[in-house]
Enzyme design. Structure first.
Site, PDB file in Angstrom:
ATOM      1  N   ASP A  91      -2.828 -16.088  10.814  1.00  0.00           N
ATOM      2  CA  ASP A  91      -2.262 -15.064  11.681  1.00  0.00           C
ATOM      3  C   ASP A  91      -3.073 -13.787  11.441  1.00  0.00           C
ATOM      4  OD1 ASP A  91      -0.768 -13.657  13.495  1.00  0.00           O
ATOM      5  OD2 ASP A  91       1.175 -14.225  12.688  1.00  0.00           O
TER       6      ASP A  91
HETATM    7  C1  BGC Z   1       1.368 -12.351  15.634  1.00  0.00           C
HETATM    8  C2  BGC Z   1       0.949 -13.666  16.253  1.00  0.00           C
HETATM    9  C3  BGC Z   1      -0.078 -13.424  17.328  1.00  0.00           C
HETATM   10  C4  BGC Z   1      -1.245 -12.670  16.733  1.00  0.00           C
HETATM   11  C5  BGC Z   1      -2.373 -12.427  17.717  1.00  0.00           C
HETATM   12  C6  BGC Z   1       0.192 -11.499  15.244  1.00  0.00           C
HETATM   13  O1  BGC Z   1       0.582 -10.207  14.886  1.00  0.00           O
HETATM   14  O2  BGC Z   1       2.180 -12.622  14.518  1.00  0.00           O
HETATM   15  O3  BGC Z   1       2.048 -14.338  16.759  1.00  0.00           O
HETATM   16  O4  BGC Z   1      -0.491 -14.645  17.868  1.00  0.00           O
HETATM   17  O5  BGC Z   1      -0.777 -11.416  16.263  1.00  0.00           O
HETATM   18  O6  BGC Z   1      -2.040 -11.504  18.666  1.00  0.00           O
END
Ligand code: BGC
Length: 781
Positions: free
Chosen positions: A299
């Protein structure tokens, strides 16, 4: 590998699973979504390319940056073009037009030494340009084929811009409404969550991953993110292995079985081990037990955050720990770019381990057909968006997602909903009637406010401007005494008042929006009480990304509809529902709390040694029988509305639950869990007669629950194991039969195995998780 997809299901679905079983043995890319990354004929191409790569080029494939509008902490880099030309970037995200993706892709394909295309990703969560209801609402449809179609629309639109990877579905089980991301998932149940997970994957990936309109799915956040303590975003989790196995992992397993090409490792730690450096979940469960061959993405900066978690003292160690545990690709943090090559050169990370991750990424790119078709067709981008059939589907999805929580007689003793066309003047009051961004919810892709038909606009069209009095009343947060007085005055002129209240879709739901108070924000509660005090019939439409604690409203307002955050067709869907052109069929996928103090709240809980059997306990406790039981002294235990609850404009009567036998054998059922020929074989049929006892046609989601008693590890008081949707004309009765397979009776036992143990099984077929008549069956050794 089709095991979890084909767990306990209704008869008709069972046939479908038999068909899938047949295909799974001999996958071909034309018929099996799994064939994509599991297609072994790609392996030779992967090996040939791998053999040509330098250490730096290999690391480059594992590096991912946000190149568009950053939505979180960034790396501060701006030299992406240069890095791509040097083969130092494998993936980019947050870019969303064909022109932009093509520009970056041209550098990769024309200027980098090995011409390996970039894969472009985005959070396409509930639609791209055609924005559907938020995922919690989509799950409330209990309609996986509809969810699959919505995901297919999203895939068509996103792929037209060159985006071939979505960071969806979010399949985190959420048992706590304080957690803002509850809006992004399918709620609290692993069975329903698994059905939804598989539906999204099928929709995104289509029948061929290499079709130009297919996009790779990413089941996230692996795993346990929704168990954040106190519902506080990014918080630590403590999850026993059997809860992990029985509750949090199944939707991921279903996504993998449906062919999900990628998985995202989560931010949270699990029992002290961060999910982005967790060998148990990333290596043992995902790779070894489930045979996953796709890409594990981190993530946003979750690998460098291993430092803050406290398991690494520097970025190189964070990179090593995340990578060795099984995170293939590093989103945004740059630690792989900065350190992976030297970790390999110094022998701290083996060449073999590096090659494994690079293979996973190359395999995905080959499976998507990116080498053959690296570019988006800019001339076709616009026509892919907001097609009439996509917009129609968005309306249908919204209608089916609404949950009619309450509908009792108003002051004149008649049911308020559906509204009669006789009603002359309507007062529409509240800050959410016209809030276009809120209707889109969080992670709204490329959705625009201008695409939304607001509730106000649709209602005005339906009843005529002359019959509608519209005042905002108060804001979501603010509001003056004059605003309140104006709202009261407006309601005085109307026959019926419709209140549109709730949370702001953008600011109060989604990532980083945990709430400690779950009432109506600002002065909305005051507004509600003043309007109800006028004595006018009131309908409350709740807009929210989570259940809100509104005990006063549920006591005093005769009709309450949970509209969630309905997407671009919010208005037409609501108007059709209020006037009975569409009949509510949605059911709750989360237990609706009475007060925040009840959270985490979920129906599939363990019983405790001192269960409070009565739900209507007096507060404070009245006698010794009621005192030393598992309860609060100042709140009931039961939810305001149970998981599975949802009313229609008609009523249904359920007969007794009937089962086809009274005894089964544990050893035979356990064998059926692992033997591929038997695992979809029905071992018991459970059925019920359901009658439409009202005067309107209706659809009902019939639910099947089980409880296992006498097992080695205590099991939930109820667990959903099947559901079916039926339509009934007034007065009509239908027999609804469920074919139960061995998985329905299985548990993760005290020796860490999936088994069926000798146990007493109670089966209910019911309209929700709190009702129904029980039938029992004994499972012998
Ligand atoms: C979130 C994810 C997301 C990623 C990319 C993160 O802050 O937890 O769910 O896919 O950002 O935008």
């Amino acid at each position: 590998m089709m095991r979890k997809l084909c767990t306990t299901i209704g008869v008709s679905v069972l046939l479908m699973c038999h068909a899938l079983e047949a295909q799974a043995g001999t996958p071909t890319s034309a018929t099996d979504a799994r064939a994509g990354i599991y297609n072994s004929s790609l392996d030779a191409r992967v090996e040939t390319l791998l053999g040509k790569m330098t250490l730096e080029e290999k690391v480059g494939q594992l590096v991912q940056y946000s190149a568009g509008q950053p939505t979180g902490p960034g790396t501060g880099r701006t030299d992406y073009e240069d890095m791509i030309a040097k083969g130092q970037i494998g993936a980019l995200f947050n870019i969303s037009t064909a022109k932009e993706t093509n520009a970056y892709q041209r550098i990769a394909v024309e200027k980098s030494r090995l011409r390996i295309p970039i894969i472009f990703g985005l959070d396409v969560i509930h639609g791209f340009r055609t924005v559907f209801p938020v995922p919690l609402a989509l799950a409330s449809t209990w309609d996986p084929p509809l969810v699959e179609q919505a995901a297919r629309v999203a895939a068509r639109e996103a792929s037209a811009t060159g985006i071939r990877w979505t960071f969806s579905p979010m399949v985190d089980i959420a048992r706590d409404a304080r957690w803002g991301r509850i809006t992004e998932g399918a709620g609290e149940d692993p069975f329903l969550g698994s059905e939804m997970a598989a539906a999204y994957v099928r929709g995104y990936q289509g029948t061929r991953l290499d079709a130009p309109d297919s996009i790779a799915a990413c089941a996230k956040h692996f795993v346990g993110y929704g168990a954040a303590e106190g519902g506080r975003e990014y918080n630590t989790t403590e999850i026993s292995e059997h809860t992990l196995r029985q509750i949090y992992l199944p939707p991921f397993h279903a996504a993998v079985d449906a062919g999900a090409a990628t998985i995202m490792a989560a931010f949270n730690s699990i029992n002290g081990v961060p999910a982005s450096a967790n060998p148990l979940t990333l290596r043992q469960v995902l790779r070894e037990e489930w045979g996953f061959r796709g890409v594990v993405d981190s993530d946003w900066e979750s690998v460098s955050e291993l430092i803050q978690h406290g398991i690494a003292n520097d970025r190189a160690t964070a990179a090593r720990k995340g990578f060795l545990a099984g995170v293939d690709m590093d989103m945004a943090s740059s630690v792989y770019h900065d350190h992976l090559a030297s970790l390999v050169s110094s022998g701290q990370v083996s060449q073999e381990r590096l090659d494994e991750s690079v293979r996973n990424v190359l395999r995905l790119k080959f499976a998507l057909g990116l080498f053959e078709h690296p570019y988006a067709d800019e001339t076709r981008e616009a026509e892919a968006m907001l097609r009439p059939e996509s917009v129609t589907l968005a309306q249908r999805a919204a209608e089916r997602s609404f949950v009619l929580l309450k509908n009792s007689p108003g002051p004149d003793n008649a049911l308020i909903l559906p509204l009669s066309n006789r009603v002359q003047r309507i007062a529409l009051i509240g800050p959410l009637a016209d809030d276009l961004p809120s209707a889109l919810g969080s992670w709204a892709g490329l959705g625009r406010g201008e695409d939304v038909i607001s509730f106000h606009a649709a209602l005005a069209k339906h009843v005529g401007e002359q019959n509608l009095i519209h005042v905002k009343g108060v804001g979501i947060k603010g509001g003056s005494d004059e605003d309140l007085a104006a709202a009261v005055a407006a309601s005085g002129k109307a026959d019926v008042v419709i209140l549109a209240l709730g949370e702001s879709g953008g600011e109060m739901t989604g990532e980083a929006t945990s709430r400690a108070y779950l009432g109506l924000p600002g002065r909305q509660q005051e507004l509600l009480e003043k309007i109800v005090a006028t004595g006018k019939p009131v309908v409350l439409i709740l807009f929210s990304g989570r259940p809100l604690t509104l005990p006063w409203a549920f006591e005093h307002v005769p009709a309450v509809l949970a509209a969630w955050l309905p997407g671009i067709q919010a208005g037409p869907a609501l108007v059709r529902t209020l006037y009975g052109e569409s009949i509510p069929t949605g059911k709750l996928v989360v237990s609706w709390p009475r007060s925040v103090g009840q959270e985490p709240l979920y129906y599939n809980a363990l019983n405790t040694g001192r269960p409070a059997d009565k739900t209507d306990l007096t507060n404070p406790p009245g006698g010794s029988d009621d005192t030393y039981v598992s309860r609060y002294i100042d709140e009931r235990n039961d939810p305001q509305f149970p998981f599975g609850h949802g009313l229609s404009y008609t009523t249904f009567r359920y007969g007794p639950t009937e089962i086809s036998g009274s005894q089964l054998k544990a050893s035979e059922l356990s064998a059926g869990l692992h033997d591929s020929t038997d695992r979809t074989k029905a071992v018991l049929t459970a059925s019920v007669d359901v009658t439409n006892t009202g005067s309107r046609p209706g659809e009902e989601v019939v639910q099947l629950y089980v409880r296992l008693n006498g097992t080695s590890v205590a099991q939930p008081v109820r667990a959903l194991k099947g559901f079916q949707r039926i339509s009934l004309a007034p007065g009509e009765t239908k027999k609804v039969a469920f074919a139960l397979v061995p998985d329905a009776f299985a548990l993760w036992n005290d020796r860490n195995q999936w088994v069926v143990e000798p146990e007493k099984v109670t089966v209910w077929i019911s309209p929700d998780s709190a009702h129904g008549s029980p039938a029992t069956v004994q499972i012998l050794p």
